[in-house]
Write a protein that holds these residues in place. Structure first.
Motif, PDB file in Angstrom:
ATOM      1  N   ASN A  11      17.956   1.611  -6.519  1.00 30.87           N
ATOM      2  CA  ASN A  11      17.709   1.169  -5.151  1.00 30.87           C
ATOM      3  C   ASN A  11      16.845   2.157  -4.367  1.00 30.87           C
ATOM      4  O   ASN A  11      17.192   2.561  -3.259  1.00 30.87           O
ATOM      5  CB  ASN A  11      19.041   0.937  -4.414  1.00 30.87           C
ATOM      6  CG  ASN A  11      19.832  -0.214  -5.024  1.00 30.87           C
ATOM      7  OD1 ASN A  11      19.255  -1.245  -5.368  1.00 30.87           O
ATOM      8  ND2 ASN A  11      21.131  -0.028  -5.180  1.00 30.87           N
ATOM      9  N   PRO A  13      14.010   3.375  -1.961  1.00 31.54           N
ATOM     10  CA  PRO A  13      13.534   2.701  -0.744  1.00 31.54           C
ATOM     11  C   PRO A  13      12.186   2.020  -0.956  1.00 31.54           C
ATOM     12  O   PRO A  13      11.299   2.573  -1.618  1.00 31.54           O
ATOM     13  CB  PRO A  13      13.424   3.850   0.266  1.00 31.54           C
ATOM     14  CG  PRO A  13      13.306   5.095  -0.558  1.00 31.54           C
ATOM     15  CD  PRO A  13      14.135   4.838  -1.780  1.00 31.54           C
ATOM     16  N   LYS A  15       8.682   1.046   0.226  1.00 29.62           N
ATOM     17  CA  LYS A  15       7.742   1.574   1.206  1.00 29.62           C
ATOM     18  C   LYS A  15       6.385   0.878   1.063  1.00 29.62           C
ATOM     19  O   LYS A  15       6.017   0.450  -0.043  1.00 29.62           O
ATOM     20  CB  LYS A  15       7.547   3.080   1.011  1.00 29.62           C
ATOM     21  CG  LYS A  15       8.798   3.918   1.252  1.00 29.62           C
ATOM     22  CD  LYS A  15       8.469   5.405   1.080  1.00 29.62           C
ATOM     23  CE  LYS A  15       9.690   6.273   1.359  1.00 29.62           C
ATOM     24  NZ  LYS A  15       9.375   7.726   1.201  1.00 29.62           N
ATOM     25  N   GLN A 364       7.680   1.718  -9.229  1.00 34.78           N
ATOM     26  CA  GLN A 364       8.485   2.820  -8.703  1.00 34.78           C
ATOM     27  C   GLN A 364       7.924   4.172  -9.094  1.00 34.78           C
ATOM     28  O   GLN A 364       7.607   4.410 -10.263  1.00 34.78           O
ATOM     29  CB  GLN A 364       9.928   2.695  -9.198  1.00 34.78           C
ATOM     30  CG  GLN A 364      10.613   1.441  -8.677  1.00 34.78           C
ATOM     31  CD  GLN A 364      12.012   1.281  -9.224  1.00 34.78           C
ATOM     32  OE1 GLN A 364      12.291   1.690 -10.356  1.00 34.78           O
ATOM     33  NE2 GLN A 364      12.897   0.691  -8.450  1.00 34.78           N
ATOM     34  N   ASP A 367      10.556   8.586  -6.170  1.00 33.33           N
ATOM     35  CA  ASP A 367      11.382   8.542  -4.964  1.00 33.33           C
ATOM     36  C   ASP A 367      11.158   7.318  -4.091  1.00 33.33           C
ATOM     37  O   ASP A 367      11.708   7.247  -2.986  1.00 33.33           O
ATOM     38  CB  ASP A 367      11.140   9.805  -4.118  1.00 33.33           C
ATOM     39  CG  ASP A 367       9.668  10.120  -3.929  1.00 33.33           C
ATOM     40  OD1 ASP A 367       9.350  11.288  -3.684  1.00 33.33           O
ATOM     41  OD2 ASP A 367       8.854   9.198  -4.048  1.00 33.33           O
ATOM     42  N   ALA A 368      10.376   6.340  -4.527  1.00 37.48           N
ATOM     43  CA  ALA A 368      10.166   5.154  -3.701  1.00 37.48           C
ATOM     44  C   ALA A 368       9.729   3.979  -4.564  1.00 37.48           C
ATOM     45  O   ALA A 368       9.288   4.135  -5.702  1.00 37.48           O
ATOM     46  CB  ALA A 368       9.119   5.434  -2.617  1.00 37.48           C
TER      47      ALA A 368
END
Length: 483
Positions: A11, A13, A15, A364, A367-368
């Motif tokens: 999951n 984030p 962006k 992905q 980190d995002a």
């Protein structure tokens, strides 16, 4: 909507993809000049990663202008996002071999050769099976054939050193590589055809014309705008190198009777098969290997005498125990194999990968997550992916034994072959069919080199296709000590 990996369960984030394409015409031109002249390739990407605090960004890629009117890409600049480029269910690779720019098919006899085809095209699998046939049928001959050409190469280097005090490595290995590849494919020497000894020059002229918009000659700054206009406004027409290409084509058609007979049995037109073989010989194989061997020698050379001693000790011990250079001895050379993998990691011969999204995707980074729309162009810059500090320790350093022992687990993050090192090439994917052969040839080169020499000195300088290597000295192998 598809996800790029199983990490969707984390999951991350969602962006928006940062970055800017700028104003039409002006934006792409500004970025192109940053890429080629003002910043250079690595700084071009690194500065934008820093600016947007993201390893997935929107940028323009050359050549742009009239040659490639849509330069917009989504750049994947880490080891987490990069592998989406290998998922042929999610990305399409039709006519993206050279990125946003597609050379005229007149360079290839009017055919879209296998490298430009997507896996969904029926002829892709058939043409790739022809390459697999050649590789499998020559499995037992490539080591002695390559060794014969290497012997001539080393003799050539020693003569040049004796005569001039230095030797041009790239020229010498280029001749050896072309002669090996031509005979590997056709069973005949190029000197038995109208190609003669001009093979490397013919290929280089042909490659230069079609790839000119993607490179810079490194001229003084005052000439930058002139160069940019000359090679990135109107593509160099194929007729300018037709005589070079025709000579290669006629040489393969004349010498490659048996493999072309096999192609016809497989349902491939003889003419189409020949054009594909010329492309495989000149672009894929010769173009790749004559870049890879100088890169290999550069990094081994920078490792210094301590690395040379470790390699020579391993190679001479194993070759003696296995009674020669064969598949068993090559497989036992753990440090030598690691050096080859590390070279492919730190400086891949082909640093770019392109693809278009077949469908709406979520890609992905570490980190995002980022949404990508169907039809958007994805671009991966491999040196950033394989020097990702979140994956590799000391990623900018050449670590000769990085892939020894437990280090083999990290091979899944080496991507040089249009796939993970741990994956296998098949007729239905875009992975290099000669992946294993390339790695074995690199090992064989190191084996034959350190059976002959203890160490060497050299100079190198960057060029359009990898480093240009000048050999300054070769220290002959010490005689074995009595046991």
């Amino acid at each position: 909507m598809a996800s790029s990996s199983s990490t969707s369960s984390q999951n991350l984030p969602l962006k928006p993809i940062p970055g800017s394409y700028g104003l039409p015409i002006i934006g792409p031109m500004h970025d192109r000049h940053d890429y080629f002249y003002n910043q250079g390739r690595d700084k071009y990407f690194a500065s934008r990663v820093e600016k947007y605090n993201s390893t997935v960004i929107r940028v323009n890629m050359p050549p742009g202008g009239f040659i490639a009117p849509d330069p917009k890409v989504i750049a994947l600049l880490d080891g987490a996002s990069f592998p989406i480029l290998f998922d042929n269910a999610k990305v399409e690779k039709r006519d993206v071999l050279d990125g946003t720019f597609m050379p005229s098919t007149n360079f290839f006899g009017g055919y879209r050769t296998c490298a430009f085809q997507d896996t969904a095209e029926s002829s892709h699998s058939l043409l790739k099976r022809l390459i697999f046939f050649i590789l499998s049928s020559k499995h037992d001959t490539f080591i002695p054939l390559f060794n014969t050409n290497l012997s001539e190469h080393f003799t050539d280097l020693e003569k040049e050193l004796s005569k001039h005090g230095k030797a041009n490595f790239n020229s010498s290995i280029g001749t050896a590589t072309f002669n090996f590849l031509f005979k590997f494919i056709t069973d005949k020497s190029p000197t038995e055809t109208k190609i003669g000894d001009s093979g490397p020059t013919l290929v280089q002229v042909w490659l230069a014309a079609q790839l000119a918009p993607l490179a810079t000659a490194g001229l003084p700054k005052i000439f930058n705008y002139i160069e940019d206009v000359l090679i990135r406004t109107i593509p160099i027409p194929a007729w300018t190198v037709k005589s070079s290409y025709d000579k290669l084509y006629e040489g393969v058609m004349e010498a490659g009777t048996s493999v072309l007979d096999q192609a016809e049995k497989m349902g491939i037109k003889r003419e189409e098969a020949c054009h594909n073989l010329v492309f495989t010989l000149g672009f894929n194989a010769f173009g790749g290997l004559t870049n890879q061997f100088p890169i290999l020698l550069k990094w081994v050379g920078l490792g210094g005498e301590s690395l040379h001693k470790k390699l020579s000790d391993e190679i001479r011990t194993v070759v003696r125990e296995e009674n020669g250079v064969n598949f068993r001895s090559l497989d036992r050379l753990t440090l030598t194999k690691s050096v080859v993998y590390e070279t492919l990691r730190i400086e891949p011969a082909v640093p770019y990968q392109y693809a278009k999204a077949r469908e709406d995707l979520v890609v992905q980074s570490h980190d995002a997550s980022f949404e990508i729309k169907k039809g958007e162009m994805l671009f991966g810059y491999q040196p950033f992916a394989t020097k990702d500090a979140k994956i590799f320790e000391n990623p900018e350093d050449f670590v000769a034994d990085r892939f020894v022992g437990d280090g083999e687990k990290m091979l899944k993050h080496v991507f040089w072959s249009n796939g993970r090192e741990t994956d296998e090439a098949t007729p239905d994917n875009k992975m290099c069919p000669a992946k294993d052969l390339v790695e074995l040839l690199c090992r064989v080169y190191l084996v034959e080199f350190f059976l002959r020499y203890d160490t060497f000195t050299f100079d190198f300088k960057p060029s359009v296709l990898g480093p240009s290597i000048t050999i300054k000295s070769l220290v002959k192998a010490s005689p074995p000590s009595d046991q």
